[in-house]
Design a protein around this motif. Structure first.
Motif, PDB file in Angstrom:
ATOM      1  N   ALA A   1       0.856  -1.179   0.000  1.00  0.00           N
ATOM      2  CA  ALA A   1       0.000   0.000   0.000  1.00  0.00           C
ATOM      3  C   ALA A   1       0.897   1.234   0.000  1.00  0.00           C
ATOM      4  O   ALA A   1       1.730   1.407   0.879  1.00  0.00           O
ATOM      5  N   THR A   2       0.730   2.059  -0.982  1.00  0.00           N
ATOM      6  CA  THR A   2       1.491   3.300  -1.051  1.00  0.00           C
ATOM      7  C   THR A   2       0.569   4.465  -0.724  1.00  0.00           C
ATOM      8  O   THR A   2      -0.627   4.436  -1.009  1.00  0.00           O
ATOM      9  N   PHE A   3       1.151   5.469  -0.128  1.00  0.00           N
ATOM     10  CA  PHE A   3       0.383   6.632   0.265  1.00  0.00           C
ATOM     11  C   PHE A   3       0.610   7.809  -0.679  1.00  0.00           C
ATOM     12  O   PHE A   3       0.046   8.863  -0.491  1.00  0.00           O
ATOM     13  N   GLY A   4       1.456   7.643  -1.650  1.00  0.00           N
ATOM     14  CA  GLY A   4       1.738   8.704  -2.598  1.00  0.00           C
ATOM     15  C   GLY A   4       2.715   9.736  -2.069  1.00  0.00           C
ATOM     16  O   GLY A   4       2.895  10.779  -2.677  1.00  0.00           O
ATOM     17  N   ALA A   5       3.322   9.471  -0.941  1.00  0.00           N
ATOM     18  CA  ALA A   5       4.286  10.411  -0.363  1.00  0.00           C
ATOM     19  C   ALA A   5       5.699   9.944  -0.704  1.00  0.00           C
ATOM     20  O   ALA A   5       6.006   8.760  -0.646  1.00  0.00           O
ATOM     21  N   ASP A   6       6.515  10.885  -1.030  1.00  0.00           N
ATOM     22  CA  ASP A   6       7.908  10.606  -1.367  1.00  0.00           C
ATOM     23  C   ASP A   6       8.692  10.340  -0.084  1.00  0.00           C
ATOM     24  O   ASP A   6       8.413  10.909   0.970  1.00  0.00           O
ATOM     25  N   LEU A   7       9.684   9.460  -0.165  1.00  0.00           N
ATOM     26  CA  LEU A   7      10.503   9.128   1.002  1.00  0.00           C
ATOM     27  C   LEU A   7      11.268  10.343   1.503  1.00  0.00           C
ATOM     28  O   LEU A   7      11.392  10.548   2.720  1.00  0.00           O
ATOM     29  N   LEU A   8      11.775  11.172   0.597  1.00  0.00           N
ATOM     30  CA  LEU A   8      12.483  12.386   0.997  1.00  0.00           C
ATOM     31  C   LEU A   8      11.574  13.318   1.788  1.00  0.00           C
ATOM     32  O   LEU A   8      11.973  13.875   2.803  1.00  0.00           O
ATOM     33  N   PHE A   9      10.339  13.448   1.351  1.00  0.00           N
ATOM     34  CA  PHE A   9       9.378  14.299   2.057  1.00  0.00           C
ATOM     35  C   PHE A   9       9.108  13.776   3.461  1.00  0.00           C
ATOM     36  O   PHE A   9       9.115  14.527   4.430  1.00  0.00           O
ATOM     37  N   CYS A  10       8.888  12.459   3.575  1.00  0.00           N
ATOM     38  CA  CYS A  10       8.600  11.870   4.888  1.00  0.00           C
ATOM     39  C   CYS A  10       9.783  11.994   5.838  1.00  0.00           C
ATOM     40  O   CYS A  10       9.618  12.341   7.010  1.00  0.00           O
ATOM     41  N   LEU A  11      10.988  11.716   5.345  1.00  0.00           N
ATOM     42  CA  LEU A  11      12.179  11.867   6.185  1.00  0.00           C
ATOM     43  C   LEU A  11      12.389  13.318   6.590  1.00  0.00           C
ATOM     44  O   LEU A  11      12.785  13.609   7.725  1.00  0.00           O
ATOM     45  N   SER A  12      12.118  14.230   5.684  1.00  0.00           N
ATOM     46  CA  SER A  12      12.280  15.648   5.998  1.00  0.00           C
ATOM     47  C   SER A  12      11.317  16.080   7.088  1.00  0.00           C
ATOM     48  O   SER A  12      11.689  16.835   7.993  1.00  0.00           O
ATOM     49  N   ILE A  13      10.081  15.610   7.035  1.00  0.00           N
ATOM     50  CA  ILE A  13       9.100  15.944   8.076  1.00  0.00           C
ATOM     51  C   ILE A  13       9.558  15.416   9.427  1.00  0.00           C
ATOM     52  O   ILE A  13       9.489  16.112  10.443  1.00  0.00           O
ATOM     53  N   VAL A  14      10.061  14.183   9.462  1.00  0.00           N
ATOM     54  CA  VAL A  14      10.524  13.598  10.722  1.00  0.00           C
ATOM     55  C   VAL A  14      11.706  14.382  11.287  1.00  0.00           C
ATOM     56  O   VAL A  14      11.702  14.784  12.461  1.00  0.00           O
ATOM     57  N   PHE A  15      12.721  14.637  10.464  1.00  0.00           N
ATOM     58  CA  PHE A  15      13.909  15.340  10.949  1.00  0.00           C
ATOM     59  C   PHE A  15      13.584  16.780  11.350  1.00  0.00           C
ATOM     60  O   PHE A  15      14.100  17.280  12.353  1.00  0.00           O
ATOM     61  N   LEU A  16      12.733  17.455  10.597  1.00  0.00           N
ATOM     62  CA  LEU A  16      12.389  18.838  10.942  1.00  0.00           C
ATOM     63  C   LEU A  16      11.544  18.917  12.210  1.00  0.00           C
ATOM     64  O   LEU A  16      11.708  19.838  13.014  1.00  0.00           O
ATOM     65  N   THR A  17      10.657  17.951  12.409  1.00  0.00           N
ATOM     66  CA  THR A  17       9.860  17.936  13.639  1.00  0.00           C
ATOM     67  C   THR A  17      10.752  17.754  14.864  1.00  0.00           C
ATOM     68  O   THR A  17      10.604  18.461  15.869  1.00  0.00           O
ATOM     69  N   ILE A  18      11.690  16.828  14.792  1.00  0.00           N
ATOM     70  CA  ILE A  18      12.627  16.617  15.903  1.00  0.00           C
ATOM     71  C   ILE A  18      13.486  17.856  16.109  1.00  0.00           C
ATOM     72  O   ILE A  18      13.714  18.291  17.240  1.00  0.00           O
ATOM     73  N   SER A  19      13.939  18.482  15.025  1.00  0.00           N
ATOM     74  CA  SER A  19      14.784  19.673  15.136  1.00  0.00           C
ATOM     75  C   SER A  19      14.040  20.841  15.763  1.00  0.00           C
ATOM     76  O   SER A  19      14.586  21.550  16.604  1.00  0.00           O
ATOM     77  N   PHE A  20      12.786  21.050  15.369  1.00  0.00           N
ATOM     78  CA  PHE A  20      12.013  22.150  15.954  1.00  0.00           C
ATOM     79  C   PHE A  20      11.727  21.906  17.425  1.00  0.00           C
ATOM     80  O   PHE A  20      11.715  22.840  18.226  1.00  0.00           O
ATOM     81  N   ALA A  21      11.503  20.646  17.805  1.00  0.00           N
ATOM     82  CA  ALA A  21      11.296  20.338  19.223  1.00  0.00           C
ATOM     83  C   ALA A  21      12.563  20.623  20.028  1.00  0.00           C
ATOM     84  O   ALA A  21      12.502  21.198  21.121  1.00  0.00           O
ATOM     85  N   LEU A  22      13.709  20.246  19.490  1.00  0.00           N
ATOM     86  CA  LEU A  22      14.970  20.518  20.189  1.00  0.00           C
ATOM     87  C   LEU A  22      15.281  22.011  20.214  1.00  0.00           C
ATOM     88  O   LEU A  22      15.818  22.524  21.190  1.00  0.00           O
ATOM     89  N   PHE A  23      14.915  22.737  19.145  1.00  0.00           N
ATOM     90  CA  PHE A  23      15.131  24.178  19.129  1.00  0.00           C
ATOM     91  C   PHE A  23      14.256  24.863  20.168  1.00  0.00           C
ATOM     92  O   PHE A  23      14.685  25.823  20.803  1.00  0.00           O
ATOM     93  N   GLY A  24      13.050  24.357  20.371  1.00  0.00           N
ATOM     94  CA  GLY A  24      12.185  24.908  21.412  1.00  0.00           C
ATOM     95  C   GLY A  24      12.782  24.728  22.795  1.00  0.00           C
ATOM     96  O   GLY A  24      12.711  25.616  23.643  1.00  0.00           O
ATOM     97  N   THR A  25      13.393  23.584  23.030  1.00  0.00           N
ATOM     98  CA  THR A  25      14.074  23.345  24.299  1.00  0.00           C
ATOM     99  C   THR A  25      15.264  24.284  24.459  1.00  0.00           C
ATOM    100  O   THR A  25      15.485  24.844  25.529  1.00  0.00           O
TER     101      THR A  25
END
Length: 100
Positions: A1-25
């Protein structure tokens, strides 16, 4: 089952979410007061903030570790982009931005 999302996009969302959480800290405790200067030392840690109103020194090393962790996550994100995705310039640009 594919969701139509690119792997680069998904990895970017994960890394940016973690980075913004750490930047908030990182930025949350360092911006408590404009009158509290950061104390510098010959080494990076420990890092202290001086509060002239209470004449006290606060240890903010944990927040600085959050800033370093954020840079490490972004470095890993750029390295992942450089290794696994076709335009290597994207990953190389991310890594060189973090290093500088």
């Amino acid at each position: 089952a594919t969701f139509g999302a690119d792997l680069l996009f998904c990895l970017s969302i994960v890394f940016l979410t973690i980075s913004f959480a750490l930047f908030g800290t990182f930025s949350g405790s360092l911006s408590e007061s404009k009158e509290m200067p950061v104390g510098y030392n010959s080494s990076v840690f420990p890092t202290y903030l001086y509060d002239p109103m209470n004449v006290d020194v606060y240890d903010v090393s944990r927040s600085v570790w959050g800033g370093f962790a954020m840079m490490l996550v972004l470095l890993v994100w750029g390295s992942t982009c450089a290794v696994y995705f076709a335009p290597a310039d994207l990953g190389i640009g991310l890594v060189s931005t973090i290093i500088v």
